[in-house]
Design a protein around this motif. Structure first.
Motif, PDB file in Angstrom:
ATOM      1  N   GLN A  17     -21.448 -19.501  52.672  1.00 27.14           N
ATOM      2  CA  GLN A  17     -22.617 -19.060  52.116  1.00 27.14           C
ATOM      3  C   GLN A  17     -22.423 -17.858  51.333  1.00 27.14           C
ATOM      4  O   GLN A  17     -21.746 -17.047  51.449  1.00 27.14           O
ATOM      5  N   PRO A  18     -23.565 -17.753  50.112  1.00 27.02           N
ATOM      6  CA  PRO A  18     -23.486 -16.797  49.106  1.00 27.02           C
ATOM      7  C   PRO A  18     -23.476 -15.308  49.855  1.00 27.02           C
ATOM      8  O   PRO A  18     -24.459 -15.288  50.855  1.00 27.02           O
ATOM      9  N   THR A  19     -23.155 -14.319  49.654  1.00 23.07           N
ATOM     10  CA  THR A  19     -23.134 -13.035  49.965  1.00 23.07           C
ATOM     11  C   THR A  19     -24.575 -12.439  49.862  1.00 23.07           C
ATOM     12  O   THR A  19     -25.232 -11.845  50.610  1.00 23.07           O
ATOM     13  N   GLU A  20     -24.957 -12.662  48.516  1.00 15.67           N
ATOM     14  CA  GLU A  20     -26.242 -11.894  48.271  1.00 15.67           C
ATOM     15  C   GLU A  20     -26.925 -12.806  47.267  1.00 15.67           C
ATOM     16  O   GLU A  20     -26.304 -13.243  46.475  1.00 15.67           O
ATOM     17  N   MET A  21     -28.371 -12.700  47.257  1.00 14.52           N
ATOM     18  CA  MET A  21     -29.071 -13.323  46.449  1.00 14.52           C
ATOM     19  C   MET A  21     -30.292 -12.711  45.910  1.00 14.52           C
ATOM     20  O   MET A  21     -30.818 -11.764  47.043  1.00 14.52           O
ATOM     21  N   THR A  22     -30.665 -12.601  44.909  1.00 14.79           N
ATOM     22  CA  THR A  22     -32.121 -11.826  44.252  1.00 14.79           C
ATOM     23  C   THR A  22     -32.951 -12.720  43.830  1.00 14.79           C
ATOM     24  O   THR A  22     -32.829 -13.601  43.069  1.00 14.79           O
ATOM     25  N   ALA A  27     -21.368 -15.728  57.371  1.00 17.56           N
ATOM     26  CA  ALA A  27     -21.455 -14.459  57.434  1.00 17.56           C
ATOM     27  C   ALA A  27     -22.885 -13.956  56.912  1.00 17.56           C
ATOM     28  O   ALA A  27     -23.175 -12.642  56.846  1.00 17.56           O
ATOM     29  N   GLY A  28     -23.839 -14.712  56.551  1.00 18.21           N
ATOM     30  CA  GLY A  28     -25.161 -14.671  56.132  1.00 18.21           C
ATOM     31  C   GLY A  28     -25.217 -14.397  54.765  1.00 18.21           C
ATOM     32  O   GLY A  28     -24.199 -13.832  54.068  1.00 18.21           O
ATOM     33  N   THR A  29     -26.360 -14.617  54.238  1.00 17.79           N
ATOM     34  CA  THR A  29     -26.813 -14.309  53.072  1.00 17.79           C
ATOM     35  C   THR A  29     -27.970 -13.224  52.774  1.00 17.79           C
ATOM     36  O   THR A  29     -29.063 -13.490  53.426  1.00 17.79           O
ATOM     37  N   LYS A  30     -27.676 -12.221  52.130  1.00 19.30           N
ATOM     38  CA  LYS A  30     -28.853 -11.088  51.987  1.00 19.30           C
ATOM     39  C   LYS A  30     -29.694 -11.514  50.930  1.00 19.30           C
ATOM     40  O   LYS A  30     -29.348 -11.469  49.742  1.00 19.30           O
ATOM     41  N   LEU A  31     -31.099 -11.538  51.118  1.00 18.55           N
ATOM     42  CA  LEU A  31     -31.838 -12.005  50.404  1.00 18.55           C
ATOM     43  C   LEU A  31     -32.724 -10.942  49.878  1.00 18.55           C
ATOM     44  O   LEU A  31     -33.346 -10.212  50.714  1.00 18.55           O
ATOM     45  N   ILE A  32     -32.736 -10.512  48.609  1.00 18.34           N
ATOM     46  CA  ILE A  32     -33.585  -9.276  47.877  1.00 18.34           C
ATOM     47  C   ILE A  32     -34.646  -9.975  47.209  1.00 18.34           C
ATOM     48  O   ILE A  32     -34.524 -10.810  46.335  1.00 18.34           O
ATOM     49  N   ILE A  33     -35.910  -9.618  47.483  1.00 18.95           N
ATOM     50  CA  ILE A  33     -37.157 -10.007  46.884  1.00 18.95           C
ATOM     51  C   ILE A  33     -37.610  -8.761  45.898  1.00 18.95           C
ATOM     52  O   ILE A  33     -37.811  -7.660  46.701  1.00 18.95           O
ATOM     53  N   LYS A  34     -37.904  -9.073  44.717  1.00 13.77           N
ATOM     54  CA  LYS A  34     -38.405  -8.008  43.883  1.00 13.77           C
ATOM     55  C   LYS A  34     -39.597  -8.215  43.520  1.00 13.77           C
ATOM     56  O   LYS A  34     -40.044  -9.429  43.247  1.00 13.77           O
ATOM     57  N   PRO A  35     -40.500  -7.127  43.294  1.00 13.52           N
ATOM     58  CA  PRO A  35     -42.083  -7.619  42.891  1.00 13.52           C
ATOM     59  C   PRO A  35     -41.955  -8.206  41.413  1.00 13.52           C
ATOM     60  O   PRO A  35     -41.169  -8.110  40.556  1.00 13.52           O
TER      61      PRO A  35
END
Lengths: 109, 117
Positions: A6-11, A101-109
């Motif tokens: 799975q992807p490491t990080e998404m925004t 390994a998990g996907t870290k999801l970052i939410i931006k305003p």
């Protein structure tokens, strides 16, 4: 061997939609799980798929294709509190969970 | 949903001492409990699987004499980190599966953050 990708990080932006993909290879298959984990906390259960298709649960939906070894988690109407890691886990023939390994999801305003 | 309670949430100890972490299922009987450790920014790593009344099954690379697991009842499992060292500092999480739960859904404790000085 057994493997989860799975992807490491998404925004993504608040209010938008995001899809987190997961591919798996396991010895046998007894279902695909998605968990949400906020930093410093234990995972919480989101969904379980064992049959092909889409399962909808409020703002979250999960899809499974067994023939492709593929799943995705779809999050709609994103909120800031959705910022977390999303863990994909497949259950093998021994009913053991194989974790991504998990996907870290970052939410931006 | 089912509740799993883990205690303590935070523990700081000196190198060489032992630390015990408890995992309790509060409203169901947990026939199987799992212990994980998680390093920062990494996924869960299964350490061992314990079934009530029997010896735990440890994953490859996990020292059973260092990480003692006891599952003496259907509602309690304990993990004891013996002779702890700074490299044992980690987030330890337990999860439990109830009797007759075929879906395999796991219920997680809150986790215990161990810091070894």
């Amino acid at each position: 061997g057994q493997n989860i990708d799975q992807p490491t990080e998404m925004t993504a932006t608040e209010g938008a939609i995001v899809q987190i993909n997961c591919t798996y290879q396991t010895s046998g298959f007894n279902g695909l799980f998605w968990y949400q984990q906020h930093a410093g906390e234990a995972p919480t259960f989101l969904s379980y798929n064992v049959l092909d298709g889409l399962e909808e649960k409020g703002r979250f939906s999960s899809f499974l294709s067994r023939s492709k070894g593929y799943s995705y988690l779809l999050l709609k109407e994103l909120q800031m509190k959705d910022s977390a890691s999303y863990l994909c886990a497949a259950m093998d023939s021994n009913y053991q969970l194989i974790w991504g390994a998990g996907t870290k999801l970052i939410i931006k305003p | 949903g089912a509740v799993v309670s883990q205690h303590p949430s935070w523990v700081i100890c000196k190198s060489g001492t032992s630390v015990k972490i408890e995992c309790r299922s509060l409203d169901f009987q947990a026939t199987t409990m799992f212990w994980y450790r998680q390093f920062p920014k990494q996924s869960l790593m299964l350490m061992a699987t314990s079934n009530e009344g029997s010896k735990a099954t440890y994953e490859q690379g996990v020292e059973k004499d260092k990480f003692l697991i006891n599952h003496a009842s259907l509602t309690l499992s304990t993990l004891t980190v013996t002779s702890a060292h700074p490299e044992d500092s980690s987030f330890y999480i337990c999860s439990a599966k109830g009797a007759g739960v075929d879906t395999g859904e796991l219920f997680f404790g809150e986790g215990s953050r161990l810091t070894v000085l």
